[in-house]
Design a protein around this motif. Structure first.
Motif, short mmCIF file in Angstrom:
data_model
loop_
_atom_site.label_atom_id
_atom_site.label_comp_id
_atom_site.label_asym_id
_atom_site.label_seq_id
_atom_site.Cartn_x
_atom_site.Cartn_y
_atom_site.Cartn_z
N THR A 247 0.84 -1.19 0.00
CA THR A 247 0.00 0.00 0.00
C THR A 247 0.88 1.24 0.00
OG1 THR A 247 -1.79 -1.13 1.19
CG2 THR A 247 -1.80 1.28 1.20
N LEU A 248 0.66 2.11 -0.98
CA LEU A 248 1.41 3.35 -1.09
C LEU A 248 0.46 4.52 -0.84
CD1 LEU A 248 3.50 2.56 -4.31
CD2 LEU A 248 4.21 2.32 -1.92
N GLY A 249 0.78 5.33 0.14
CA GLY A 249 -0.05 6.49 0.43
C GLY A 249 0.02 7.50 -0.70
N ALA A 250 -1.16 7.98 -1.14
CA ALA A 250 -1.19 8.92 -2.26
C ALA A 250 -0.47 10.22 -1.93
CB ALA A 250 -2.63 9.21 -2.67
N ASP A 251 -0.52 10.63 -0.64
CA ASP A 251 0.14 11.88 -0.26
C ASP A 251 1.65 11.80 -0.44
OD1 ASP A 251 -2.40 12.61 0.36
OD2 ASP A 251 -2.10 12.78 2.52
N GLY A 252 2.21 10.60 -0.30
CA GLY A 252 3.64 10.43 -0.50
C GLY A 252 4.01 10.19 -1.95
N LEU A 253 3.00 9.88 -2.78
CA LEU A 253 3.25 9.62 -4.20
C LEU A 253 3.09 10.87 -5.06
CD1 LEU A 253 1.45 6.21 -4.89
CD2 LEU A 253 3.90 6.64 -4.91
N PHE A 254 1.99 11.61 -4.82
CA PHE A 254 1.60 12.68 -5.72
C PHE A 254 1.61 14.04 -5.02
CE2 PHE A 254 -0.46 8.84 -7.29
CZ PHE A 254 -0.21 8.89 -8.65
#
Length: 317
Positions: A195-202
């Motif tokens: 699971t990758l947090g969207a806040d850390g991705l985008f």
């Protein structure tokens, strides 16, 4: 008007245009000629404006659905002729998950993200309908070709959707077999989940490759390296985008799908086989946390776990 102009020329040659007798007549003839020319110009202008208005109303095409209302309905739905009106006559094979994400209220930008630009010449001045040519593979072999139409309301949000033939829409009602069920039947191990947090991705509200943050790129590079290290046993990869509850459900569905697609595109660029990946967006429908904060900043922070992209890697046992 030709004889009148000749008379003016005759008076000029005879020198009468400077006499008391000739000047009034020449002035009257010139004034009459100017009035005739003005009338002809106005008639031509009116005809030109009318022609342009007709083109705009017709959308420069031979089809326009009849009686489109402010709420995005039509009294008679008219489909375009593929041979005469389509600029992309070969059509496309659409992503079924993207098609299922289309719902009343989607904007033109959201529809573009999900299905691409329309396949027909749709007109010049704010067209209220978009048309597509879609192909679907049959279970027993072969291809079915369908036309798909979205009709927009006065605010250019799609509200009604139509198929030609009408039965083409049944492809969306068919329940796909969940990946987990297919994998279990094939004797594969339980998926490895990341699971990758969207806040850390985008970046905030971002969804494209250009919106990926440096830390997000590093995480995806590591994930791609792990997948490629076990590529011989990897059978499929499922990417699912999720959002928080802020914003409309339609917007969130499109956002979650766009982010999952971006992660897929990045992994493909990193060398992960494209054919192994399946993508879907679930919007706000599967939250991990529930928050009741009243201050928006605190609420956004609390809802962070819901903004994510989940990656499931299925491999042989």
């Amino acid at each position: 008007m030709g004889r009148e102009v000749q008379r003016i020329g005759q008076f000029a040659r005879e020198g009468r245009h400077g006499s008391r007798r000739g000047l009034p007549l020449v002035s009257r003839l010139q004034k009459k000629r100017n009035n005739i020319m003005k009338t002809q110009f106005h008639r031509f202008s009116a005809a030109a404006v009318g022609a342009v208005a007709l083109l705009v109303l017709q959308g420069c095409s031979s089809y326009v659905s009849k009686g489109i209302t402010d709420d995005g309905k039509a009294t008679e739905v008219v489909f375009p002729n593929i041979d005469n009106d389509a600029w992309l006559k070969e059509g496309t094979f659409p992503n079924l998950d993207n098609l299922r994400a289309v719902a009343p209220g989607v904007t033109k930008d959201q529809l573009y993200d999900l299905l691409g630009r329309p396949h027909f010449r749709e007109g010049l001045a704010g067209p209220r309908e978009w048309d597509y040519i879609f192909h679907f593979r049959k279970a027993g072999g072969g291809v079915t070709t369908c036309q798909y139409k979205a009709i927009f309301d006065k605010d250019y949000k799609a509200q009604t959707f139509h198929w030609l033939p009408a039965g083409c829409g049944d492809v969306l009602a068919a329940r796909p077999i969940p990946v987990v069920e297919r994998q279990a039947a094939a004797g594969l191990a339980a998926p490895r989940r990341t699971t990758l947090g969207a806040d850390g991705l985008f970046r905030f509200d971002g969804r494209s490759l250009a919106d990926l943050l440096p830390e997000g790129r590093r995480k995806l590079d590591g994930l791609a390296s792990d997948i490629k290290g076990s590529v011989t046993s990897v059978q499929s990869i499922k990417l699912t985008g999720h959002t928080d509850r802020l914003g409309s459900s339609t917007y969130n569905e499109a956002l979650s799908l766009a982010r999952a697609n971006t992660v897929r595109d990045y992994l493909i660029q990193a060398g992960v086989p494209a054919q192994t990946m399946q993508v879907q967006g679930k919007g706000e429908s599967e939250p991990k946390v529930q928050c009741a904060q009243t201050r928006r900043v605190e609420l956004i922070d609390c809802l962070a776990p819901n903004r994510r992209v989940e990656i499931e890697v299925f491999a042989e046992r």
